[in-house]
Motif scaffolding. Structure first.
Motif, short mmCIF file in Angstrom:
data_model
loop_
_atom_site.label_atom_id
_atom_site.label_comp_id
_atom_site.label_asym_id
_atom_site.label_seq_id
_atom_site.Cartn_x
_atom_site.Cartn_y
_atom_site.Cartn_z
N PRO A 95 4.13 0.89 -9.79
CA PRO A 95 3.02 0.26 -9.08
C PRO A 95 2.35 1.22 -8.10
CG PRO A 95 5.10 -0.47 -8.16
CD PRO A 95 5.44 0.39 -9.33
N MET A 96 1.15 0.89 -7.74
CA MET A 96 0.35 1.69 -6.82
C MET A 96 1.06 1.90 -5.48
SD MET A 96 -3.68 0.92 -6.34
CE MET A 96 -3.86 0.55 -8.07
N SER A 97 1.79 0.89 -5.05
CA SER A 97 2.48 0.98 -3.76
C SER A 97 3.53 2.09 -3.78
CB SER A 97 3.13 -0.36 -3.41
OG SER A 97 3.93 -0.82 -4.48
N VAL A 98 4.20 2.27 -4.90
CA VAL A 98 5.20 3.35 -5.02
C VAL A 98 4.50 4.70 -5.01
CG1 VAL A 98 6.90 4.41 -6.56
CG2 VAL A 98 6.95 1.94 -6.15
N CYS A 99 3.37 4.82 -5.72
CA CYS A 99 2.60 6.06 -5.69
C CYS A 99 2.20 6.42 -4.26
CB CYS A 99 1.34 5.93 -6.54
SG CYS A 99 1.66 5.68 -8.30
N ALA A 100 1.79 5.41 -3.51
CA ALA A 100 1.39 5.65 -2.11
C ALA A 100 2.58 6.11 -1.29
CB ALA A 100 0.78 4.38 -1.52
N ARG A 101 3.72 5.46 -1.46
CA ARG A 101 4.90 5.84 -0.68
C ARG A 101 5.35 7.26 -1.02
NH1 ARG A 101 7.71 1.72 -1.81
NH2 ARG A 101 9.32 2.57 -3.17
N GLU A 102 5.20 7.67 -2.27
CA GLU A 102 5.56 9.03 -2.67
C GLU A 102 4.67 10.07 -2.00
OE1 GLU A 102 5.33 8.79 -6.88
OE2 GLU A 102 7.39 8.06 -7.13
N GLN A 103 3.46 9.64 -1.59
CA GLN A 103 2.56 10.53 -0.86
C GLN A 103 2.79 10.48 0.64
OE1 GLN A 103 0.23 12.69 -2.23
NE2 GLN A 103 1.19 12.14 -4.18
N GLY A 104 3.79 9.72 1.07
CA GLY A 104 4.06 9.59 2.49
C GLY A 104 3.19 8.55 3.18
N MET A 105 2.45 7.75 2.39
CA MET A 105 1.57 6.73 2.95
C MET A 105 2.37 5.47 3.28
SD MET A 105 -1.48 7.24 0.13
CE MET A 105 -2.66 6.07 0.81
N ARG A 106 1.93 4.74 4.30
CA ARG A 106 2.50 3.42 4.57
C ARG A 106 1.94 2.42 3.57
NH1 ARG A 106 1.63 3.68 11.13
NH2 ARG A 106 3.28 5.21 11.57
N THR A 107 2.67 1.32 3.39
CA THR A 107 2.27 0.33 2.39
C THR A 107 2.36 -1.08 2.98
OG1 THR A 107 4.54 0.31 1.53
CG2 THR A 107 2.96 1.74 0.42
N GLY A 162 5.35 -3.13 15.62
CA GLY A 162 5.72 -1.93 14.87
C GLY A 162 6.14 -2.26 13.46
N LEU A 163 6.47 -1.24 12.71
CA LEU A 163 6.87 -1.37 11.31
C LEU A 163 8.29 -0.84 11.13
CD1 LEU A 163 3.57 -0.10 9.63
CD2 LEU A 163 4.33 -2.47 9.85
N PRO A 164 8.98 -1.34 10.08
CA PRO A 164 8.55 -2.31 9.07
C PRO A 164 8.54 -3.73 9.62
CG PRO A 164 10.84 -1.69 8.68
CD PRO A 164 10.35 -0.81 9.78
N GLU A 216 -4.15 -2.64 11.82
CA GLU A 216 -3.73 -2.05 13.10
C GLU A 216 -2.35 -1.41 12.99
OE1 GLU A 216 -1.73 -3.88 17.06
OE2 GLU A 216 -3.54 -4.91 16.40
N LEU A 217 -1.40 -2.14 12.43
CA LEU A 217 -0.03 -1.63 12.35
C LEU A 217 0.09 -0.45 11.39
CD1 LEU A 217 1.95 -5.01 12.30
CD2 LEU A 217 1.84 -3.37 14.18
N LEU A 218 -0.59 -0.52 10.27
CA LEU A 218 -0.48 0.53 9.27
C LEU A 218 -1.15 1.83 9.71
CD1 LEU A 218 -1.12 -1.59 6.06
CD2 LEU A 218 1.04 -0.49 6.67
N SER A 219 -2.18 1.72 10.53
CA SER A 219 -2.94 2.91 10.93
C SER A 219 -2.44 3.55 12.23
CB SER A 219 -4.43 2.55 11.10
OG SER A 219 -4.61 1.59 12.13
N ALA A 220 -1.60 2.85 12.98
CA ALA A 220 -1.16 3.36 14.29
C ALA A 220 -0.32 4.63 14.14
CB ALA A 220 -0.36 2.28 15.02
N ASP A 221 -0.72 5.69 14.85
CA ASP A 221 0.04 6.96 14.84
C ASP A 221 0.39 7.39 13.43
OD1 ASP A 221 0.08 7.02 17.69
OD2 ASP A 221 1.74 5.60 17.67
N PHE A 254 -1.76 2.35 2.14
CA PHE A 254 -2.24 1.49 1.06
C PHE A 254 -1.96 0.05 1.46
CE2 PHE A 254 -1.09 -1.21 -2.54
CZ PHE A 254 -2.28 -1.20 -3.24
N LEU A 255 -2.99 -0.79 1.44
CA LEU A 255 -2.84 -2.21 1.78
C LEU A 255 -3.48 -3.05 0.69
CD1 LEU A 255 -2.21 -4.59 3.74
CD2 LEU A 255 -4.45 -4.16 4.79
N MET A 256 -2.71 -4.03 0.16
CA MET A 256 -3.27 -5.01 -0.76
C MET A 256 -3.39 -6.34 -0.03
SD MET A 256 -3.01 -7.81 -2.88
CE MET A 256 -1.28 -8.21 -3.14
#
Length: 362
Positions: A106-118, A200-202, A231-236, A242-244
């Motif tokens: 899934p796209m979310s895994v591709c994003a996580r492999e790039q170091g992106m939050r999901t 904060g996350l997760p 807000e939470l995904l973009s902070a620092d 990636f957000l669905m």
């Protein structure tokens, strides 16, 4: 000789200068899915708003997608969600696997492999078909226990929706899935108003036993949850996210052929789309993609009178089915890279293009 040096200097300056044609990097992808939302549903909103501009009218690019599944010209949400998430078709009822039963990425895994939050934000329960397509691998969407296990294992950073009941089920090894999430460091919210307190996350917010209430009763949950997720995904965060976001209950209203509720759900989803577009305005590098998994209800909007040569005769809402249809559905694009996706394509083509963007492929 002087002319040669002048020409060389001009070439070096041109190489070093920023190119007006160079496309800026897309760091954040916001994927918004109106479940069951066809062109008629968007038109219904525009008519009800007396053609005042809506968030859909802000789109900087528009495309169309076909929605058939691997084994049916009329898709269900599981197969359509899988296509939109992975770029591969599957059979109706399957989630995250191909027709041979092999797991898909899934796209979310591709994003996580790039170091992106999901993140996932929905108005249904979190183990429903569309959100499940971004983390689950099961042969049938009714396998609630397996889907929920996959969700806990997914390590998606942010999960907002319903489904508190499934997460409270006692586990053989003791505790509940909420306990398992807490053990992994998740902050947990159990009521809609608690979403605003998450810092904060997760994070997981399962704010209803099953689905959330209908739009007329749940207030501004979806646009507010969308803003909080952004807000939470973009902070620092210098890696992007990636957000669905799903307007889950447009589909439910259309299944019931309930035109007033369809309009309520469309207004609610439109407000969430506007929130995402507003974020893109203030955060360059954000691409907002708004589409649907399929059309539900076979909605049409005929004139109030059959003689269409007459002046205004009102507009009726008519449904041809209580199920899904094979209609083409729209794609609206906004923000950085909005011009990269255009034309008529299959839903898998849209997903593959987004996965390429996430992978930073040219």
């Amino acid at each position: 000789m002087k002319k040669c040096f002048f020409a060389l200097g001009a070439c070096l300056l041109a190489a070093c200068a920023p190119s007006a044609d160079r496309e800026p990097e897309i760091r954040n992808v916001v994927y918004m899915i109106g479940d069951g939302m066809g062109l008629a549903q968007v038109s219904l909103l525009q008519i009800a708003e007396d053609y005042r501009p809506t968030a859909f009218d802000r789109a900087q690019g528009i495309a169309l997608i076909t929605t058939r599944s691997a084994n049916n010209r009329v898709t269900d949400s599981a197969a359509a969600g899988t296509a939109l998430s992975t770029g591969t078709k599957t059979n109706n009822a399957s989630l995250g696997i191909d027709p041979a039963g092999e797991p898909l990425v899934p796209m979310s895994v591709c994003a996580r492999e790039q170091g992106m939050r999901t993140g996932l934000v929905v108005t249904c329960y979190l183990h429903h078909a569309t959100p499940g397509a971004f983390y689950a691998h099961v042969s049938n969407r009714s396998q609630t226990d397996s889907i929920t296990c996959d969700m806990v294992r997914s390590d998606i950073d942010l999960l907002f929706g319903g489904g508190r009941k499934a997460l409270n089920v006692p586990l053989p090894e003791g505790g509940t899935r909420f306990d398992a999430l807490r053990a992994k460091g998740y902050r947990v919210a159990l009521e809609p108003e608690q979403i605003d307190t998450l810092s904060g996350l997760p994070a997981v917010a399962a704010v209803a036993e099953k689905h959330l209430p209908v739009a007329a009763e749940r207030g501004d949950y979806l646009p507010r949850a969308t803003r909080k997720a952004l807000e939470l995904l973009s902070a620092d965060n210098d890696k992007g996210f990636f957000l669905m976001v799903e307007g889950s209950q447009i589909d439910m209203a259309c299944h019931g052929n309930d035109a007033p509720r369809v309009l309520d759900e469309m207004r609610d989803f439109e407000q969430a789309v506007a929130a995402a577009m507003d974020f893109a305005d203030t955060h360059p590098g954000t691409l907002v993609v708004v589409t649907a998994d399929h059309e539900t209800g076979g909605l049409t909007l005929p004139s109030g009178k059959d003689d269409f040569t007459l002046p205004e005769s009102g507009v009726r809402t008519e449904f041809s089915t209580g199920g899904h249809s094979a209609s083409i559905v729209p794609v609206y694009l906004y923000g950085t890279g909005a011009g990269r996706i255009r034309g008529l394509m299959d839903n898998t083509d849209l997903a593959r293009q987004l996965k390429a963007i996430i992978a930073k492929e040219k």
